[in-house]
Motif scaffolding. Structure first.
Motif, PDB file in Angstrom:
ATOM      1  N   THR A 152      -5.953   2.845   1.994  1.00 13.21           N
ATOM      2  CA  THR A 152      -4.790   3.718   2.158  1.00 13.21           C
ATOM      3  C   THR A 152      -3.725   3.412   1.120  1.00 13.21           C
ATOM      4  N   GLY A 153      -3.566   2.130   0.784  1.00 11.43           N
ATOM      5  CA  GLY A 153      -2.536   1.716  -0.160  1.00 11.43           C
ATOM      6  C   GLY A 153      -2.926   1.860  -1.620  1.00 11.43           C
TER       7      GLY A 153
ATOM      8  N   THR B 209      -9.063  -0.888   5.622  1.00  8.73           N
ATOM      9  CA  THR B 209      -8.456   0.443   5.739  1.00  8.73           C
ATOM     10  C   THR B 209      -7.104   0.492   5.039  1.00  8.73           C
ATOM     11  N   ALA B 210      -6.297  -0.562   5.225  1.00  9.53           N
ATOM     12  CA  ALA B 210      -4.969  -0.607   4.610  1.00  9.53           C
ATOM     13  C   ALA B 210      -5.071  -0.637   3.076  1.00  9.53           C
ATOM     14  N   HIS B 211      -6.043  -1.361   2.552  1.00 12.15           N
ATOM     15  CA  HIS B 211      -6.222  -1.396   1.096  1.00 12.15           C
ATOM     16  C   HIS B 211      -6.602  -0.007   0.565  1.00 12.15           C
TER      17      HIS B 211
ATOM     18  N   ALA C   4       1.897   0.507   4.285  1.00 14.30           N
ATOM     19  CA  ALA C   4       0.622  -0.082   3.855  1.00 14.30           C
ATOM     20  C   ALA C   4       0.808  -1.484   3.294  1.00 14.30           C
TER      21      ALA C   4
ATOM     22  N   ASP D 249      -9.197  -3.348   9.665  1.00 16.48           N
ATOM     23  CA  ASP D 249      -7.896  -2.742   9.393  1.00 16.48           C
ATOM     24  C   ASP D 249      -7.366  -3.130   8.008  1.00 16.48           C
TER      25      ASP D 249
ATOM     26  N   TYR E   4       0.973  -2.202  11.891  1.00 18.86           N
ATOM     27  CA  TYR E   4       1.420  -1.664  10.602  1.00 18.86           C
ATOM     28  C   TYR E   4       0.353  -0.767   9.983  1.00 18.86           C
ATOM     29  N   THR E   5      -0.927  -1.078  10.234  1.00 21.72           N
ATOM     30  CA  THR E   5      -1.999  -0.223   9.719  1.00 21.72           C
ATOM     31  C   THR E   5      -1.948   1.152  10.376  1.00 21.72           C
TER      32      THR E   5
ATOM     33  N   ALA F   2       0.862   2.920   8.848  1.00 20.33           N
ATOM     34  CA  ALA F   2       0.583   3.295   7.459  1.00 20.33           C
ATOM     35  C   ALA F   2      -0.185   4.608   7.376  1.00 20.33           C
TER      36      ALA F   2
ATOM     37  N   ALA G  15       1.306  -3.903   6.029  1.00 19.16           N
ATOM     38  CA  ALA G  15       0.032  -4.081   6.736  1.00 19.16           C
ATOM     39  C   ALA G  15      -0.874  -5.034   5.978  1.00 19.16           C
ATOM     40  N   ILE G  16      -0.979  -4.844   4.655  1.00 21.91           N
ATOM     41  CA  ILE G  16      -1.855  -5.690   3.844  1.00 21.91           C
ATOM     42  C   ILE G  16      -1.369  -7.140   3.853  1.00 21.91           C
TER      43      ILE G  16
END
Length: 447
Positions: free
Chosen positions: A387-388, A383-385, A352, A380, A341-342, A345, A355-356
């Motif tokens: 990105t989100g 990274t997802a945080h 995102a 990851d 999911y990351t 995203a 993913a989180i």
């Protein structure tokens, strides 16, 4: 004879009569030969000049890389002026008769105790002292017959090495694994029963697969593919469909990392066919999840999510487990789903949140023996945080990952950290995120 260099630059022929040098030449242990020459004042540049090797190659050998090829051994012997007979390459008039006394494996007692006293008192050691401490390469004696005891020992060593790879990364174990492969092949060439042969090939396949995975971990895709191809051959020797499927899946993972998605899809298809001949839901789930990652990275989100559903279904009936300490549990699938999911995203930010949520669940579970995987998941998640749109959480988790990464030798983790570093650019005005970006830039893990 070699035409490289000037024969007048060769070492004094008397050096070949030194006991340590004689033992090294008899074992074709060029590592010890080059190190002994250095102790006698022969530089690597001079060795390279005489043997026709590049200086980096001479340096690599002096650091421990073995020389096995006959042509290279012969070139080294001729370039340095070593009588070929001393290396068992060919008979030469200057070689000693076959009946000569062997080099003693135990040093002279009085001489050795005197040297120990000298070391204990802090005296400066001479070249002769260092030569006395040198250890000529001597192969471990092979059992006259291989049985279940030797197989069990090799299996346990392989299990321990796999565990260490999961904890510390491929760079921490690769050399030890490759060294162990030599012993495994020696056992395979020793007398044994058909039943033992089947067990040996299974363990050899596991060990070769580890050599491939460790090579993949340090960024050597060519070696990774070759070792894993050998693991597949060892598994097919005994019609071991599970290990065949695992090897093919691993090959697919290497191609995925190299972004060769067409070959990755081919490998995963073959892996699925082999897995269909097993009763292992874990094996099928692992392959589906790996294939899902390839689909995600190549921009096919629907195919990726479809394969994740298949992986969930396969784990509902795990049955035959993977060879220890490898496993594929629901916890691991949750983590893999978060990683996928990351990836998605980065292409579509709407992923995102999933993913989180998934990675938060995965990192909350125990990863005691899989520190490397936990580092992947946390990287990851950070990274997802970012990105989100949650820089505070991204920076906090990212700093945690930087601390973890110092103990893990994995190029794949370094690549993930590079992705995290790129994500920090989304929040240039946030001081904590900027600090994380600077740490990642300076970190040896991403160089």
């Amino acid at each position: 004879m070699s035409t490289w260099g000037n024969p007048n630059d060769r070492p004094d022929p008397a050096i070949w009569d030194h006991p340590v040098m004689r033992a090294a030449l008899a074992e074709r242990d060029i590592v010890t030969v080059y190190r002994t020459l250095k102790r006698h004042g022969i530089s690597q540049r001079r060795i390279a000049h005489l043997t026709g090797q590049a200086q980096p190659e001479v340096s690599a050998i002096a650091r421990g890389r073995q020389v096995m090829t006959y042509d290279v051994l012969a070139r080294i012997a001729d370039g340095l002026g070593v009588p070929r007979g001393l290396m068992g390459l060919a008979h030469t008039p200057t070689a000693e008769p076959a009946t000569r006394e062997p080099v003693p494996t135990v040093p002279d007692r009085r001489e050795f105790m005197g040297l120990l006293a000298k070391i204990a008192m802090g005296a400066t050691l001479t070249t002769a002292d260092l030569a006395l401490l040198s250890s000529p390469a001597v192969a471990t004696p092979t059992p006259s017959r291989v049985g279940t005891t030797e197989v069990d020992q090799l299996r346990e060593l392989t299990r321990v090495l796999w565990t260490q790879e999961q904890q510390l990364g491929g760079g921490a174990v690769r050399d030890a694994v490759i060294a162990q492969l030599g012993w495994a092949r020696t056992l395979l060439n020793s007398p044994h029963t058909d039943a033992v042969d089947h067990q040996l090939h299974a363990v050899l396949s596991d060990l070769l697969a580890l050599a491939g995975w460790a090579s993949h971990g340090v960024g050597l895709p060519g070696a990774a593919l070759r070792y894993t191809g050998q693991a597949l051959a060892a598994a097919r020797h005994t019609d071991d469909h599970m290990r065949s499927a695992l090897a093919l899946n691993q090959i697919g993972r290497v191609y995925t990392q190299s972004r060769d998605y067409a070959e990755a899809n081919n490998a995963f298809t073959l892996a699925t066919l082999s897995a269909d001949h097993t009763e292992s839901g874990q094996t099928r789930a692992l392959i589906y999840a790996s294939h899902a990652r390839a689909h995600a990275e190549s921009g096919h989100p629907t195919r990726a999510t479809d394969n994740l559903v298949r992986a969930e279904e396969a784990l509902a009936n795990p049955q035959e487990p993977l060879p220890e300490p490898r496993s594929y549990t629901r916890t691991l699938l949750t983590g893999e789903t978060g990683l996928i999911y990351t990836v998605l995203a980065a292409q579509q930010p709407t992923y995102a949140t999933r993913a989180i949520d998934t990675l938060t669940t995965a990192t909350a579970q125990s990863h005691t023996l899989r520190a490397k995987r936990l580092a992947f998941l946390l990287t990851d998640l950070a990274t997802a945080h970012l990105t989100g749109g949650d820089p505070e959480s991204g920076a906090r988790i990212g700093h945690q990952v930087v601390d973890m990464a110092t103990n893990i030798r994995s190029n794949r983790l370094a690549e993930r950290l590079g992705t995290l570093r790129s994500a920090t650019h989304k929040h240039p005005s946030d001081a904590q995120v900027a600090d994380l970006g600077h740490l990642l830039t300076r970190s040896t893990a991403v160089k």
